[in-house]
Scaffold this motif. Structure first.
Motif, PDB file in Angstrom:
ATOM      1  N   PHE A  90     -12.227  -4.327  30.885  1.00 57.26           N
ATOM      2  CA  PHE A  90     -11.351  -5.499  30.792  1.00 57.26           C
ATOM      3  C   PHE A  90     -12.132  -6.720  30.341  1.00 57.26           C
ATOM      4  N   TRP A  91     -13.328  -6.900  30.949  1.00 57.46           N
ATOM      5  CA  TRP A  91     -14.126  -8.072  30.618  1.00 57.46           C
ATOM      6  C   TRP A  91     -14.924  -7.852  29.334  1.00 57.46           C
ATOM      7  N   SER A  92     -15.574  -6.697  29.188  1.00 56.46           N
ATOM      8  CA  SER A  92     -16.490  -6.478  28.067  1.00 56.46           C
ATOM      9  C   SER A  92     -15.779  -6.204  26.753  1.00 56.46           C
ATOM     10  N   GLU A  93     -14.530  -5.711  26.816  1.00 54.52           N
ATOM     11  CA  GLU A  93     -13.800  -5.379  25.592  1.00 54.52           C
ATOM     12  C   GLU A  93     -12.470  -6.118  25.475  1.00 54.52           C
ATOM     13  N   GLY A  94     -11.872  -6.464  26.616  1.00 55.27           N
ATOM     14  CA  GLY A  94     -10.523  -6.995  26.575  1.00 55.27           C
ATOM     15  C   GLY A  94     -10.404  -8.497  26.558  1.00 55.27           C
ATOM     16  N   CYS A  95     -11.081  -9.175  27.491  1.00 59.00           N
ATOM     17  CA  CYS A  95     -10.798 -10.593  27.721  1.00 59.00           C
ATOM     18  C   CYS A  95     -11.959 -11.523  27.389  1.00 59.00           C
ATOM     19  N   THR A  96     -13.172 -11.147  27.736  1.00 61.03           N
ATOM     20  CA  THR A  96     -14.330 -12.038  27.528  1.00 61.03           C
ATOM     21  C   THR A  96     -15.437 -11.278  26.805  1.00 61.03           C
ATOM     22  N   ALA A  97     -15.103 -10.625  25.711  1.00 59.52           N
ATOM     23  CA  ALA A  97     -16.077  -9.817  24.970  1.00 59.52           C
ATOM     24  C   ALA A  97     -17.247 -10.671  24.487  1.00 59.52           C
ATOM     25  N   ASN A  98     -16.981 -11.911  24.086  1.00 55.14           N
ATOM     26  CA  ASN A  98     -18.068 -12.781  23.615  1.00 55.14           C
ATOM     27  C   ASN A  98     -19.046 -13.107  24.737  1.00 55.14           C
ATOM     28  N   TYR A  99     -18.532 -13.329  25.933  1.00 53.76           N
ATOM     29  CA  TYR A  99     -19.386 -13.635  27.085  1.00 53.76           C
ATOM     30  C   TYR A  99     -20.276 -12.436  27.420  1.00 53.76           C
ATOM     31  N   CYS A 100     -19.702 -11.250  27.500  1.00 56.60           N
ATOM     32  CA  CYS A 100     -20.466 -10.060  27.868  1.00 56.60           C
ATOM     33  C   CYS A 100     -21.484  -9.690  26.792  1.00 56.60           C
ATOM     34  N   LEU A 101     -21.113  -9.853  25.527  1.00 54.37           N
ATOM     35  CA  LEU A 101     -22.061  -9.572  24.452  1.00 54.37           C
ATOM     36  C   LEU A 101     -23.248 -10.515  24.520  1.00 54.37           C
ATOM     37  N   LYS A 102     -22.984 -11.791  24.753  1.00 56.59           N
ATOM     38  CA  LYS A 102     -24.061 -12.761  24.875  1.00 56.59           C
ATOM     39  C   LYS A 102     -24.934 -12.466  26.089  1.00 56.59           C
ATOM     40  N   GLN A 103     -24.323 -12.070  27.192  1.00 54.95           N
ATOM     41  CA  GLN A 103     -25.098 -11.739  28.385  1.00 54.95           C
ATOM     42  C   GLN A 103     -25.973 -10.526  28.137  1.00 54.95           C
ATOM     43  N   ASP A 104     -25.468  -9.511  27.450  1.00 54.94           N
ATOM     44  CA  ASP A 104     -26.268  -8.322  27.150  1.00 54.94           C
ATOM     45  C   ASP A 104     -27.492  -8.691  26.308  1.00 54.94           C
ATOM     46  N   GLU A 105     -27.277  -9.490  25.286  1.00 60.92           N
ATOM     47  CA  GLU A 105     -28.392  -9.908  24.439  1.00 60.92           C
ATOM     48  C   GLU A 105     -29.409 -10.713  25.235  1.00 60.92           C
ATOM     49  N   ALA A 106     -28.924 -11.594  26.105  1.00 63.55           N
ATOM     50  CA  ALA A 106     -29.823 -12.451  26.883  1.00 63.55           C
ATOM     51  C   ALA A 106     -30.642 -11.640  27.886  1.00 63.55           C
ATOM     52  N   THR A 107     -30.017 -10.677  28.567  1.00 65.34           N
ATOM     53  CA  THR A 107     -30.750  -9.887  29.558  1.00 65.34           C
ATOM     54  C   THR A 107     -31.820  -9.019  28.896  1.00 65.34           C
ATOM     55  N   GLU A 108     -31.531  -8.495  27.731  1.00 65.06           N
ATOM     56  CA  GLU A 108     -32.530  -7.688  27.035  1.00 65.06           C
ATOM     57  C   GLU A 108     -33.694  -8.551  26.560  1.00 65.06           C
ATOM     58  N   THR A 109     -33.385  -9.754  26.086  1.00 67.33           N
ATOM     59  CA  THR A 109     -34.462 -10.671  25.689  1.00 67.33           C
ATOM     60  C   THR A 109     -35.303 -11.067  26.888  1.00 67.33           C
ATOM     61  N   ALA A 110     -34.654 -11.383  27.996  1.00 67.10           N
ATOM     62  CA  ALA A 110     -35.390 -11.753  29.216  1.00 67.10           C
ATOM     63  C   ALA A 110     -36.262 -10.602  29.686  1.00 67.10           C
ATOM     64  N   GLY A 111     -35.770  -9.362  29.572  1.00 65.32           N
ATOM     65  CA  GLY A 111     -36.564  -8.208  29.973  1.00 65.32           C
ATOM     66  C   GLY A 111     -37.830  -8.073  29.154  1.00 65.32           C
ATOM     67  N   ARG A 112     -37.726  -8.322  27.858  1.00 71.93           N
ATOM     68  CA  ARG A 112     -38.923  -8.233  27.018  1.00 71.93           C
ATOM     69  C   ARG A 112     -39.913  -9.353  27.343  1.00 71.93           C
ATOM     70  N   VAL A 113     -39.412 -10.560  27.547  1.00 70.73           N
ATOM     71  CA  VAL A 113     -40.300 -11.692  27.807  1.00 70.73           C
ATOM     72  C   VAL A 113     -40.959 -11.558  29.181  1.00 70.73           C
ATOM     73  N   MET A 114     -40.220 -11.097  30.192  1.00 69.80           N
ATOM     74  CA  MET A 114     -40.812 -10.973  31.527  1.00 69.80           C
ATOM     75  C   MET A 114     -41.847  -9.854  31.605  1.00 69.80           C
ATOM     76  N   SER A 115     -41.952  -9.038  30.549  1.00 71.19           N
ATOM     77  CA  SER A 115     -42.958  -7.981  30.504  1.00 71.19           C
ATOM     78  C   SER A 115     -44.332  -8.508  30.105  1.00 71.19           C
ATOM     79  N   ILE A 116     -44.388  -9.749  29.650  1.00 71.37           N
ATOM     80  CA  ILE A 116     -45.654 -10.284  29.127  1.00 71.37           C
ATOM     81  C   ILE A 116     -46.789 -10.231  30.156  1.00 71.37           C
ATOM     82  N   PRO A 117     -46.594 -10.704  31.414  1.00 70.02           N
ATOM     83  CA  PRO A 117     -47.725 -10.661  32.357  1.00 70.02           C
ATOM     84  C   PRO A 117     -48.255  -9.262  32.602  1.00 70.02           C
ATOM     85  N   TYR A 118     -47.372  -8.284  32.787  1.00 68.82           N
ATOM     86  CA  TYR A 118     -47.841  -6.929  33.050  1.00 68.82           C
ATOM     87  C   TYR A 118     -48.444  -6.288  31.813  1.00 68.82           C
TER      88      TYR A 118
END
Length: 612
Positions: free
Chosen positions: A403-431
């Motif tokens: 409902f949220w990812s495809e039906g009503c707020t697809a832009n919000y969920c797409l942006k969140q997916d991109e942001a979480t993946e970017t954050a995951g890559r950046v937070m890997s820097i110290p390790y």
């Protein structure tokens, strides 16, 4: 080791996804309906999220005193398999908690994982110590640390992608699969070790027989050789060596702690208590430093995804940025009759300018009243029959629900997916930096010394790192590079310093004590972070100020450590080639007491927490 750290850090990489899955109010009834389960479920998300890390550390406030003993009694390879089974069971429970949307099940799984995860490190390190019993031991430990932390890096990159493309529960299940592969590897290690032991045992018997025959022949030919060699020893030289040893040993009496004339067996509780009571100020300052410095490294990684999203990649939009129609969806199949979705419900600020900025979260509707049409193929996949909200918040949006990812707020969920993946890559820097630097930093420290100085400089670097994250808007890449360098330097000096602060016969107890103190901090600090977040409603800047406070305490402890080391212990920690006992350049891995009891120097404990 890769499997252990991969699953350990899965929650850290899935901060937003776990909130979507477990804390959106759409969860099904849990198999557990106890009062305790209900009490946990009603707590704020940040408390429950950070509790995942606290319950992992709880058993490790005690286990360091007994983990090495268990490995010694059962054997390293057998212990590796046993602890691997515990870790696998724990991660399966975590995955089941995701499937059933149950915090109690997930927390129970993390506790079980804590029972096995740290002891896997102990068993692995014991195996390494046996396999590389020579000049390559330190390098082998460094490689083990580096590859272990690569598991965390791989998790930070892969888990958000799996969660976004499939589901959060699948990402948790992948962790169980990785642990299963690690268990198979442990079984293979056990097989190889047993085969090697049989081979070396046979060779040892043959060598003993050969040596015995040669010795008998030699004694028959020259029976007076031993007496001649003994007579050649100079009594004055022996007395000089003994006097030098006693002087050096007594120089640090008041710093290393009260002398203990009786050496207790390793598995004796009375022995451990006596050892702890004998520790001096140098050890306790080292323990304080370890607790607070690691308190701004590991707990930071736990919430790094949330901090980076809030600070850089999924920033809350300005207050004056609103939708044209606040009671309507923004993008998705619900808007299929609209020809241009971008113009259907735009967001603008008070000046009429399009908003928000590129790194901000898209604006959500404030009210919704939508009922699922079960006859529609797309709507039939929605997880709930109706979606009624009078004041919709981001915590109520579950991007795992079509409902949220495809039906009503697809832009919000797409942006969140991109942001979480970017954050995951950046937070890997110290390790990532730690994995690269660890094999060489230890070598350099052995050559130049300065352990207490380096520990203090690492703490100062951490102050700068977290201050920059708290008060500036610069890219997080540079501060996280600083975090990785500081972490690598600190881990390289803190653990090898432990044997230099205590008597030889209580080194194992010292490692157990400092690791227990460290885990007390790792149990308490995540809960403090959750309380700060819940009180202020955000991570920034107050959570970062907490990390700055931890690093500041570490700096003060480091300064005191240098003062005590310089004034009262003859620069034992900062010398290039510190000597633990007298003129010996190396430290035996065991010390035989007056009563014949043997205390093992728990090298495995050193390495198991040199990553933590």
């Amino acid at each position: 080791m890769v499997g252990t750290y991969y699953s350990l850090d899965i929650p850290a990489a899935l901060h937003h996804q776990l909130q979507d899955t477990l804390d959106t109010g759409t969860s099904s009834s849990s198999p557990s309906s106890s009062a305790a389960a209900s009490a946990i479920s009603t707590q704020p998300f940040e408390f429950k999220f950070n509790l995942l890390f606290s319950v992992y550390s709880i058993p490790n406030t005690i286990l360091p005193f007994f983990g090495g003993s268990c490995v010694d009694r059962a054997g390293a390879s057998r212990s590796l398999v046993s602890f691997g089974v515990l870790a696998l069971i724990g991660q399966i429970l975590v995955a089941l908690g995701g499937w059933f949307r149950s915090w109690p099940i997930m927390l129970a799984g993390r506790f079980v994982y804590g029972l096995g995860g740290e002891n896997i490190c102990v068993a692995c390190s014991t195996v390494l110590n046996a396999w590389f019993d020579g000049g390559d031991t330190a390098f082998a430990f460094a490689i083990s640390l580096a590859t272990g932390r690569l598991g965390s890096v791989i998790n930070n990159v892969i888990s958000p992608q799996v969660a976004n493309s499939l589901s959060t529960t699948v990402a948790l299940s992948v962790g169980a699969g990785v642990n299963l592969v690690a268990l198979v590897a442990a079984i293979i290690i056990g097989y190889v070790e047993r085969r090697e032991k049989r081979r070396t045992s046979k060779r040892a018997v043959d060598d003993m027989l050969s040596a015995s025959l040669l010795a008998e022949a030699h004694l028959d030919e020259e029976p007076d050789d031993i007496l001649n060699i003994t007579a050649a020893a100079d009594d004055d030289d022996l007395a000089g060596i003994e006097h030098s040893y006693a002087d050096d040993y007594d120089d640090d009496f008041h710093v290393m702690g009260e002398d203990t004339t009786r050496i207790y067996e390793e598995d004796s509780v009375q022995g451990r208590c006596s050892g702890v009571c004998s520790f001096g100020p140098l050890f306790w300052l080292l323990s304080l430093s370890c607790c607070v410095v690691y308190g701004c490294v590991l707990p930071f990684n736990n919430v790094a995804s949330g901090i980076l999203l809030e600070r850089n990649y999924f920033v809350q939009p300005p207050v004056d940025c609103t939708l044209k129609y606040p009671d309507r969806c923004t993008a998705g199949t619900v808007l299929q009759n609209v020809t241009d979705e971008a113009d259907f419900n735009p967001s603008t600020d008070s000046n009429g300018t399009a908003c928000p900025i590129p790194n901000s979260a898209p604006i959500l509707p404030t009210t919704l009243n939508i009922t699922r049409n079960d006859n529609d193929t797309a709507e039939g996949a929605w997880m709930r029959p109706f979606y009624v909200y009078s004041n919709l918040t981001s915590s109520q949006v579950d991007c795992g629900d079509p409902f949220w990812s495809e039906g009503c707020t697809a832009n919000y969920c797409l942006k969140q997916d991109e942001a979480t993946e970017t954050a995951g890559r950046v937070m890997s820097i110290p390790y990532t930096i730690s994995a690269i630097l660890s094999p060489m930093v230890g070598f350099v420290v052995d050559k130049i010394g300065g352990r207490a100085i380096i520990a203090t400089l690492a703490s100062v670097t951490l102050i700068a790192v977290h201050t920059a994250l708290a008060v500036t808007s610069i890219s997080p890449v540079l501060p996280l590079i600083g975090q990785g360098v500081a972490y690598s330097l600190y881990a390289a000096v803190i653990w090898p310093s432990v044997p230099l602060t205590v008597r030889p016969h209580v080194v194992g107890t010292a490692f157990g004590t400092i690791m227990a103190i460290q885990n007390i901090g790792l149990t308490v600090f995540p809960l403090i972070i959750a309380a700060i977040h819940d009180h202020s409603g955000a991570y920034l800047p107050n959570v970062e100020w907490f990390f700055v406070a931890c690093a500041t305490c570490g700096t003060l402890a480091g300064l005191l450590l240098n003062i005590v080391d310089c004034c009262k212990s003859n620069r034992r920690l900062n010398r290039r080639n510190p000597k633990l006992t007298g003129d010996r350049d190396d430290v035996d891995t065991s010390v035989v007491g007056d009563e014949g009891a043997v205390l093992e120097l728990d090298i495995s404990s050193l390495v198991s927490h040199s990553t933590l």
